[in-house]
Design a protein around this motif. Structure first.
Motif, short mmCIF file in Angstrom:
data_model
loop_
_atom_site.label_atom_id
_atom_site.label_comp_id
_atom_site.label_asym_id
_atom_site.label_seq_id
_atom_site.Cartn_x
_atom_site.Cartn_y
_atom_site.Cartn_z
N GLY A 12 38.98 47.30 29.45
CA GLY A 12 38.03 46.84 30.46
C GLY A 12 37.49 47.89 31.39
N PRO A 72 33.54 51.48 24.53
CA PRO A 72 34.70 50.58 24.46
C PRO A 72 35.10 50.30 23.02
CG PRO A 72 32.72 49.34 24.96
CD PRO A 72 32.31 50.79 24.89
N ARG A 109 40.44 47.79 22.33
CA ARG A 109 41.08 46.47 22.23
C ARG A 109 41.42 46.10 20.79
NH1 ARG A 109 36.15 42.79 24.41
NH2 ARG A 109 36.15 44.49 25.92
N PHE A 168 40.48 38.01 31.32
CA PHE A 168 39.42 38.99 31.55
C PHE A 168 39.36 39.42 33.00
CE2 PHE A 168 38.02 38.09 27.43
CZ PHE A 168 37.44 39.28 27.05
N GLY A 169 38.86 40.59 33.19
CA GLY A 169 38.22 40.95 34.43
C GLY A 169 39.07 41.58 35.51
N PRO A 195 41.89 44.14 36.29
CA PRO A 195 42.82 45.16 35.81
C PRO A 195 44.21 45.03 36.43
CG PRO A 195 40.71 46.16 36.31
CD PRO A 195 40.62 44.73 36.77
N MET A 216 34.17 55.89 39.94
CA MET A 216 33.07 54.99 40.27
C MET A 216 33.55 53.89 41.22
SD MET A 216 30.92 54.56 36.79
CE MET A 216 30.29 55.99 35.91
N GLN A 251 36.50 52.70 41.68
CA GLN A 251 37.67 51.91 41.28
C GLN A 251 38.94 52.76 41.32
OE1 GLN A 251 37.25 48.50 40.38
NE2 GLN A 251 35.23 49.00 41.21
N ASP A 259 28.63 45.12 29.90
CA ASP A 259 29.28 44.27 28.89
C ASP A 259 30.74 43.99 29.25
OD1 ASP A 259 30.48 46.70 28.31
OD2 ASP A 259 29.56 46.92 26.34
N THR A 290 32.46 41.48 30.41
CA THR A 290 33.19 40.23 30.12
C THR A 290 33.13 39.88 28.64
OG1 THR A 290 31.50 38.49 30.33
CG2 THR A 290 32.37 39.42 32.38
N THR A 291 32.56 40.78 27.84
CA THR A 291 32.46 40.52 26.40
C THR A 291 33.84 40.28 25.80
OG1 THR A 291 30.51 41.92 26.30
CG2 THR A 291 31.65 41.49 24.22
N PRO A 297 32.60 44.53 22.29
CA PRO A 297 31.72 45.07 23.33
C PRO A 297 30.72 46.07 22.76
CG PRO A 297 33.87 46.12 23.43
CD PRO A 297 33.96 45.08 22.33
N ARG A 332 26.24 47.49 26.37
CA ARG A 332 25.85 48.46 27.41
C ARG A 332 24.94 49.56 26.87
NH1 ARG A 332 31.77 50.96 28.61
NH2 ARG A 332 32.23 48.73 28.56
N PHE A 333 25.00 49.80 25.56
CA PHE A 333 24.18 50.86 24.97
C PHE A 333 22.77 50.42 24.64
CE2 PHE A 333 28.63 51.70 23.60
CZ PHE A 333 28.83 52.86 24.33
N PRO A 377 28.67 50.05 38.88
CA PRO A 377 30.07 50.44 39.02
C PRO A 377 30.90 49.64 38.02
CG PRO A 377 29.55 48.78 40.64
CD PRO A 377 28.28 49.04 39.87
N PHE A 378 32.21 49.89 38.00
CA PHE A 378 33.06 49.16 37.07
C PHE A 378 33.74 47.97 37.71
CE2 PHE A 378 32.48 52.57 34.26
CZ PHE A 378 32.59 51.96 33.03
N GLY A 379 34.06 47.03 36.91
CA GLY A 379 35.14 46.11 37.17
C GLY A 379 34.84 44.84 37.91
N ARG A 425 29.72 41.88 41.80
CA ARG A 425 28.92 42.96 42.38
C ARG A 425 27.76 43.33 41.45
NH1 ARG A 425 31.48 48.65 43.81
NH2 ARG A 425 29.51 49.75 44.29
#
Lengths: 283, 283, 283, 283, 283, 283
Positions: A29, A35, A38, A77-78, A80, A141, A143, F28, F30-31, F35, F38-39, F76-78, F82
Motif C-alpha cells: 500500500g 506496486p 502483494r 485496506f488503507g 498501514p 511524502m 508519511q 490506485d 484502494t485497488t 494495482p 496510477r500509470f 501524497p500517500f496513504g 485527502r
C-alpha cells in the motif's frame, strides 16, 4: 479425500513440531513507483515446486527439518498502522512458542511489525539489513509509515548501532549523511559482513532481505530497479556467513513484484533465497 | 538430404562438403516444469541472422568453413525411446561420413540418442557436460528416460570416469552423493576444466551444453531456472579451452525455451554459443 | 526554446542558466535488426521519476546543478542526411552558447550530427566510444549513413587516432582489421581507459555511449543483443574516470529500445546512466 | 527460383506448376508509430504449422492445390523507391508467367510495387482495399511514399473509381473529404461489398488487406491500433464474396507486427487469412 | 494455527457434504503446438480470488452451495494411458458417492478418463462438447491417445449419436466427413443447442468445454488459436440452456494455457466459466 | 496554471481560452486486485500521438476546439480522503471558471472528488455511469472510501434516482438488490440509454466511464477483468447518444492499468475514448 493444502515446498509439517513458521504479508500500500508485491507470497508457493529441497551450497535438505507455512495474512485496506499491528500480533504468536517467524512480503514496510514482535522479547536485538535502498527517511511524502522509512522506524526504538546495512546504493543525500551517525551502513556491497557476523554471533539477530539488494539482472521483478547490486553467488556467500549466527530470532524476504518479470526468474530466485534462509536458521 | 534454404546463419554449404552437420531435435516431452524447448531450433535459425558470422573471441569466421544445416527431425508423439532412436539414426548417418553431428535441442534427453550414435564408433568416448543440473537420477517420477536422468543413462554404457560435469548447482542429495563415485563432477563453476582438457586432448570427446549452465541473468529462457550460474564470458573461456581438443566427435546445445524470455536475449545467447562451438570444432 | 514541463528528472531549470542541455533524437530509421529506439527519450523521461537525483557513487545531486531538457526533435521520415542535419543544427545552438549538448537516442547514427556540431568548434576533438559494436563499416547494405557506419563517418573528418573505442565485441573481420590502423580500439572490456583519460585530460572530448556496451543481462532492451558485455558497476567505474576530464564538450547515450524489455530494467539503467553522465560533466 | 524448404504450410510445390506464388516483403521503413512488420513473413511461416490446411469455411484444402512460396525479398536500407521497384520486378516475374502474386508485408507501402506490376498487364485494374486507415494522403510528413499515402499513389495511375475501400475508420478530415470524389469508400464496415463484387465479377481485381481492418481485439499485433474494426467472421464473410470474383490477379496481406502481440494470436489470425485468401484465388 | 488451505473460491466445504467435487488434471503431454495447460488449475485457483462468488447471469451464489476442491492429481510422466486411468479412478470415487466430478484440465485428452468413469455408471450417457476442434481423428501422428483424438476415443464405447458438438471450426477434411455419419456436429456456432437440450433434458449428460471454443479475442491463452469462435456472452447463453438439464453427471473445462496470455484475461474467463458451470449443475 | 508542453494530443491550448480542462488523477491506493492505474494518465498522453485528431464517427476534429491539459495532480500517500479533497479542489477551480473538468484516472474512487466539485454548483446533478462493476457497496473490507463503494458514496449526497448505471455485470448479491430501490441500474448492456438521455437532455450531467465496461477482449488492461462487456462500437453508439446532452458539466474515464496489456491496445482504446468524449462535450 483430504482438503487441498498449498504450502511452500518442504514447509508441510505441523505447526507444533516446527522450528520455523513461514507466513505471507501481501501488502504494497505505500509502494511509490510500481506496486505488485502483494502477489508475491502465493506465486512463490506455486513456483517453489520447481525447486529442489536440497541445497548443494549448504549440503542440507528442507525435508530433513520441521517447517510450517501458516499461509497469508488477510489484510484490510488503507491503514498501514493496522497492517503493522496485525503482522506484529501474528508474529508474536510464533515468537511466543519459541519458533522463528519467517515472513514473505509484500513491500518492506511489513518488516516493522515483525521486528516489533521480536523486539518485545529480545531488547538487545540487532538487525542485519540487505537492500538497495537505505529506507532511512524520517518521512516519505509526509508519511511516517512507508517502505522508504521502515528502517528509520525500527531505529526509533532500537537506537543507534543496532542496524547493520549492506548493499545500499540508492537514497537521498540526507539518508546517507544521517546513516553515518546512527546505523552501521556498508554501501554498495557486502564488504564488512564477516566482521559484523563475528560481532553478532551470539546476539539475537533479525535478518531482513529486500531482494532488490540483488542486481536487477538477476532480480528485475521489483518495484524500484537499481542496477549495480550484488550477484546471487555473493548473496549465497552472505548466507554462509549467516549460518555462523547462533541466535537468529526472525527473518523476512521482501519486495518481489512478480508481474514485472515474466520470465519467472525473479520468483525462482526468491524461492531459492527462502530455501537457503530456512536452512541457515534451522539447527 | 536436400539443402535447406532456411538455415542457421553461415550453415549454407552442401552436405557432402561440410565438416559439421547441424540438426534440430525439437522434443520436450519429459520436461517437468516449463515445456517449450521444442520451439528452440527454428527460432534460433530465424534470430541467427542478427548475429555476425565473425567471432572476435576466436578470430574465426563461419563463412570461412564448410557447414551444413540439415533442418529439424520430425518427431511423433509420446514415446521417448522412439525419439532417441530417431536421433541416433540421423546422427549415425552424419558420423558415418566422418562429419561432426551438432544437435540443437529440445530438452536434454535428446543427448542420449546423439551420444549413442557417437559411442558406437568411439568406445573410448568421454563426455564434457556443462549444466546447472546433475541429470544423474536413476529414474524420475518412475521414468528411466527423462531430461533428469540423461547423463545417468549415458553412464549406463560409458561406465565410470567418462563423464566430466561442470557448473552443476542443483539436484537431489542422492545425485550429488552418487556422483562422487561414478562421474567427475565439478560443482558450481568451471574450476578444473583446464586440467580435464589437458587429459582429454587426444581422446574422442562429445560436448553437451545445457544452456542453463549459464546464469539466468543472461539466459532466463529455459525450463528450470537456477540462479548462481556461470557468465557468458566464463563460457567463452571454456570454449577457448575446448579449442585445444583434437578430437571433438559430437556436440549439442540444449534447453533453450525461447517463449520464456520475450526480450530475445536467451535466443541471441544460444545463437552465439552455436557460432562459437562450431568454430572450435572446425579445423 | 520554451521550458518543457515534462522533463527528465532534475532537468527543470531554464535554458539560459543551464550548463547542460538534454535533448531527444528519436530516430531509428537505419536499424537493421529490431527497431524501436525512437521510443526511448520519452519513456526515459517518464521512468526517470523512479530515480533518486542523488548519486552515492559520485556524492553529487542533480538538484545542485543547472540542467535543462529541451525535449525531442521532431523528425521527418526517410532521409537520414536531413535528420543528421537537424541534429547538427540543434546541437550547434547549444554549443554556441557555451553549453554542453547531451543527446538521448535513437539509434547510433544520430551521434554523427552531434559530433559534427561540436567538431566545428573543436577541431582537436577526441571521441570516447563505448559500444558492443565497432560501427566502423565503410557502408552497410549499400548505405553510407547507418548505425553500423557512424564511427567510420566520424573518422572521415576526424582522421586517425581520435576515436577511442572500448567494450567492442562484435563486428566483421574487416572492421577489426581496419581498426588496428585507424582507431584506438580496446575490444571486449574497458582495459586501457585510465591511460586514455590521462592522455585526453585537457583535450575537448565527446563521449558517446551505445548502451549495448553493457551486458544484455542488465540491458536487454536494445536492437542487437551481444552477450559478454561490461557490468553496470564497470560502467560506473568508467564514469569515475570520465570525471577527471576537464573539457567534456558533448555527450550522448543511445540505442535503448524500451519495448524489448518489459521489466523496465533497461530503461531504469539508461536513466541512471543519464544521471551519472550529467553529474560528471557539470563542474 | 529455387525451392524453399521453409515455406508457409501447404505452399510446397514447384514454381512452374503453381497457380499462386507467395513472397514476403519485410519492409517497415516508413512506419510512423510502432515499427516491426519486417518480422511478419518469417514468423508467419513458422507459426503456419499450427494451422490445418483444410478450411471448413470454404470446404477446400491447401493440399489439393499447387502453391509456391518463393521466400522473402532481401531489401537494402533507406530508399523506399528502390524497395518498391524490387517488389515490382519480382511480382512482374510472377505475373508474366500467368501466376498470381501473393505478397505478405511488411507495411502497406509495399502494395504499391505489387499493384504497379499487375497494372502493367491489366489497365482496367480495380483494387479492393480492406483497412482501418484510408491511406489517401497526398504526402505524409513531407514524404510522397509512405504507408499513409499508398492508396493515393495507386490512384495517381489508376484514376477515379478504381479503388474500393472497406472498413476505414481512421484518417484526417482531408482524406475523408477527398475520398468522396475519387474513390469508392465504405467507412467503418463491409457494407456494400456484395454490390461491389457483383460489379467487379469479371474484371481484373487486386485485393489488398491491411490486417488492421480487423478489430484489435482479434488483431492487436499491428503498428497503429484502431478499435472498432470488423470481426474475423465478418472477414470470412468477405472472403466468401471474394470467391465469386473470376479474375483475381494479385493479392496481399500486410501490417502484421508480431512482436506487439505475445500471445501469438495476431500471427495465427494472419496465417488463417493467408489460407483463406489462397483458397478463394485458386480455381 | 491451521494449515494453509488453497481452493478455488467458494469451493471450501467438506467433501462429504458437497454436491460437486472439483479437481485438477494438469497434463499436457500430447499437446502438439504450444504446451502449458499443466499450469492451469493452480493459476486458476489463485486468480479465482479476483472473482465475485455471485453470478448476476444466473442470480445464484457459490456461497449458497456445498462445493469441494480436492486439489490436483499428481501425475507421472510419459504414459498417457496411465494418466487416463488415474483420472478415471479419482473420478469414479466421486461418482460412486453420488457427487458430480468437475475436472479442470490440462489438455483435452484428460476428458477420456473422466467420461469413462461416468459411463460405467450411466450407459446411456450423452456428451455435450463445445470446442474449436473436432478432436475426432482416428489417430494423431500415430498415437491413438491424443488431444486430437479424444472424442473419437469416447465414440469408441459410446457409439453413434451420443456426442453433440458445437462451435467446431477446425479439423481435417476427414474429421468433418466422418462426423456426418457418427456424431451430431454443429459447426462454427451454438446453433441447434436449444433443440439438443430439449432432447437430453432428462438423460445423463457429461459436459466438456474446450475453452478454445471461445474466440481468441477473449481467450488467447490456449495452445492452438482459432479465430472465429463464440463470444463469452454466447457461452453464457449456452449455460442458461444447460441449466435446463436435469441430470448433469460430470463436467470439465480444459485447454487454458495461462502463460500465453500475460494480461490474465484468459484465466479470468476460465474462472468465470467454472463459476457458471458449477452454478448450473447444483440444484 | 502553466501550459504543459507534454499534453494529450490536441489539448494544447491556453487554459483561459479552453472549454474543457483535462487532468490526471494517478491514484490506485484502494485497488483490491491488480494495482497500476496510477500509470495511466502519462502513458495515455504519450500514446495519444498515435491517434488522429479527427473523429470520423462524429465528423469533428480536436484541432477545431479549445482544449487544455493541466497535467497530473501530485498526490501524497496513504490517505484516500485527502486525495479526494485535492481532486475536488482542483476540479472546483475548473468548474468555477465555467469550464468542464475532464479527469483521467486512476482508480474509480477518484470520481468522488470530481463529482463533489460539480455537485456544489449543480444540486440537480445526474450521473451516467458505465462500468462492469456496480461500485455500490456500503463499505469494502471495512473501508468506506474504495473503488468498490464510490457510486454509493455519490448516492450518499445525491440521493435516489440520480445515478444511471449501464453495463454492470459484476457485484455482490447485496449490491444488485440494493440497486433496485436506489439507483437506475441497467445491467449487462446499454439497453435503455436512449430513454435516459431523452430524460436528462437539459439537466446537468456528469459522465463517468469505468473503461472496464468494455469487454476485456478490447480492454484487458485493467485491474479486475470481467468478460461479457460491451464492444467499442457499442460505446461509440453511447457517445452518439451523449452528444444529445445539452449540459455535460463534468466527465471522467478511469481504470486503465496499462502494464497489464503489453500490446498497447488498452491504452489506444482509452485514448480514443478521451477523444470522442471531448468531442461530444464541446459545442
Amino acid at each position: 479425500m483430504n482438503k487441498n493444502i498449498f504450502t511452500f515446498i518442504g514447509f508441510d509439517n505441523e505447526f507444533e513440531e516446527s522450528q520455523i513458521v513461514l507466513f505471507g504479508a501481501p501488502f504494497d500500500g505505500t509502494t511509490s513507483f510500481r506496486p505488485g508485491t502483494r502477489f508475491a507470497p502465493n506465486i512463490m508457493r506455486n513456483d517453489s515446486f520447481g525447486l529442489e529441497t536440497y541445497s548443494p551450497y549448504l549440503n542440507k535438505d528442507l525435508e530433513d527439518y520441521m517447517l510450517f507455512d501458516s499461509g497469508d495474512l488477510d489484510f484490510p485496506f488503507g491503514n498501514p498502522q493496522r497492517i503493522i499491528d496485525m503482522i506484529k500480533e501474528h508474529s508474536k504468536a510464533i515468537v511466543n512458542t519459541g519458533k522463528i517467524p519467517f515472513m514473505i512480503g509484500g513491500e518492506h514496510l511489513v518488516t516493522l511489525g515483525s521486528v516489533q514482535s521480536v523486539y518485545e522479547k529480545y531488547n538487545d536485538l540487532h538487525i542485519i539489513h540487505l537492500d538497495a535502498h537505505a529506507d532511512l527517511r524520517e518521512d516519505y511524502m509526509g508519511q511516517k509509515l512507508s517502505h522508504a522509512t521502515v528502517l528509520r522506524r525500527c531505529h526509533d526504538f532500537l537506537g543507534d548501532g543496532r542496524i547493520h546495512q549492506f548493499g545500499i546504493r540508492s537514497g537521498t543525500k540526507e539518508e546517507f549523511t544521517w546513516a553515518k551517525d546512527h546505523v552501521d551502513m556498508h554501501p554498495f556491497s557486502l564488504d564488512g559482513l564477516k566482521e559484523v557476523i563475528d560481532e553478532l554471533k551470539d546476539k539475537p539477530v533479525y535478518i531482513t532481505i529486500d531482494l532488490d539488494v540483488l542486481d536487477p539482472s538477476i532480480f528485475p521483478g521489483t518495484g524500484t530497479i537499481e542496477p549495480g547490486g550484488i550477484s546471487f553467488l555473493e548473496l549465497v556467500g552472505a548466507f554462509k556467513e549467516f549460518s555462523r549466527l547462533n541466535n537468529i530470532v526472525g527473518m523476512d524476504a521482501v519486495e518481489l513484484s512478480p508481474h514485472y518479470d515474466q520470465s519467472g526468474m525473479s520468483t525462482a530466485v526468491a524461492c531459492k533465497v527462502i530455501r537457503e534462509m530456512a536452512l541457515i536458521a534451522v539447527k
